[in-house]
Design a protein around this motif. Sequence first.
Motif, mmCIF file in Angstrom:
data_model
loop_
_atom_site.group_PDB
_atom_site.id
_atom_site.type_symbol
_atom_site.label_atom_id
_atom_site.label_comp_id
_atom_site.label_asym_id
_atom_site.label_seq_id
_atom_site.Cartn_x
_atom_site.Cartn_y
_atom_site.Cartn_z
ATOM 1 N N ASP A 113 0.845 -1.185 0.000
ATOM 2 C CA ASP A 113 0.000 0.000 0.000
ATOM 3 C C ASP A 113 0.884 1.240 0.000
ATOM 4 O O ASP A 113 2.035 1.207 0.451
ATOM 5 N N ASN A 114 0.327 2.323 -0.497
ATOM 6 C CA ASN A 114 1.009 3.617 -0.464
ATOM 7 C C ASN A 114 0.643 4.350 0.808
ATOM 8 O O ASN A 114 -0.468 4.184 1.294
ATOM 9 N N PRO A 115 1.551 5.139 1.326
ATOM 10 C CA PRO A 115 2.878 5.407 0.803
ATOM 11 C C PRO A 115 3.890 4.384 1.287
ATOM 12 O O PRO A 115 3.647 3.642 2.233
ATOM 13 N N VAL A 116 5.048 4.399 0.636
ATOM 14 C CA VAL A 116 6.217 3.694 1.156
ATOM 15 C C VAL A 116 6.907 4.682 2.081
ATOM 16 O O VAL A 116 7.202 5.814 1.680
ATOM 17 N N PHE A 117 7.109 4.288 3.317
ATOM 18 C CA PHE A 117 7.746 5.159 4.300
ATOM 19 C C PHE A 117 9.266 5.078 4.142
ATOM 20 O O PHE A 117 9.816 3.984 4.016
ATOM 21 N N VAL A 118 9.916 6.235 4.158
ATOM 22 C CA VAL A 118 11.347 6.313 3.871
ATOM 23 C C VAL A 118 12.099 6.936 5.049
ATOM 24 O O VAL A 118 11.806 8.060 5.454
ATOM 25 N N CYS A 119 13.067 6.187 5.563
ATOM 26 C CA CYS A 119 13.985 6.720 6.572
ATOM 27 C C CYS A 119 15.213 7.240 5.830
ATOM 28 O O CYS A 119 15.949 6.459 5.218
ATOM 29 N N PRO A 120 15.436 8.553 5.860
ATOM 30 C CA PRO A 120 16.554 9.125 5.108
ATOM 31 C C PRO A 120 17.894 8.821 5.770
ATOM 32 O O PRO A 120 17.952 8.422 6.935
ATOM 33 N N PRO A 121 18.984 9.015 5.028
ATOM 34 C CA PRO A 121 20.310 8.854 5.634
ATOM 35 C C PRO A 121 20.443 9.772 6.845
ATOM 36 O O PRO A 121 20.013 10.922 6.812
ATOM 37 N N TRP A 122 21.016 9.228 7.899
ATOM 38 C CA TRP A 122 21.140 9.981 9.145
ATOM 39 C C TRP A 122 22.475 9.617 9.764
ATOM 40 O O TRP A 122 22.592 8.651 10.526
ATOM 41 N N GLU A 123 23.486 10.383 9.415
ATOM 42 C CA GLU A 123 24.850 10.048 9.822
ATOM 43 C C GLU A 123 25.016 9.995 11.340
ATOM 44 O O GLU A 123 25.802 9.201 11.863
ATOM 45 N N ALA A 124 24.246 10.795 12.062
ATOM 46 C CA ALA A 124 24.375 10.839 13.529
ATOM 47 C C ALA A 124 24.016 9.505 14.188
ATOM 48 O O ALA A 124 24.518 9.201 15.269
#
Length: 177
Positions: A113-124
Amino acid sequence: MPKFVITGASGGGKSTLIKSLSAAGYTCAPEAGRQIVAEQLASNGTALPWADKAAFMNLLFARSIAAFDQIAETAGQSVFFDRSFIEAIAYGEVIGRQPPRFMLEAVAERRFDNPVFVCPPWEAIFARDAERRHDFNFAIRDYEANLAAYSAAGYDLLEIPRASIAERRAFVINMLG
């Protein structure tokens, strides 16, 4: 039964979010990639992302398809997947390997199902460990390939804000309506 996937960058907090959603009572499927790496290391196998990349891609795809197919129907409750078989397609792009036709057909037949949840790059919060041996730059390349693969498969992407785990969980739950 709504099926949602949480994708994004390695070390971006996906698995922690999945654990939090599971603790809140949602059905969740763990990430196949980490399971495969742990099993391969324990058995001295070679289907690893730093060894036999093609074998890892194929095993990742097969395990992720099996997880999708095995999720039992629940009483309309949302199910969350920590990554999916589409990640295997994206990984193929990263390693320069075209996905076989059967993989593309399986992606077309099995839909989230939409949306696809996105965890962005998080260098910390990014950290290497026994199962994640790549650096942050590789995590960014993998992230970009994941977004491209989901977009190519026709999904709407929704970035999860960099925030506390409670705030991230609330964000996802609120987006469900």
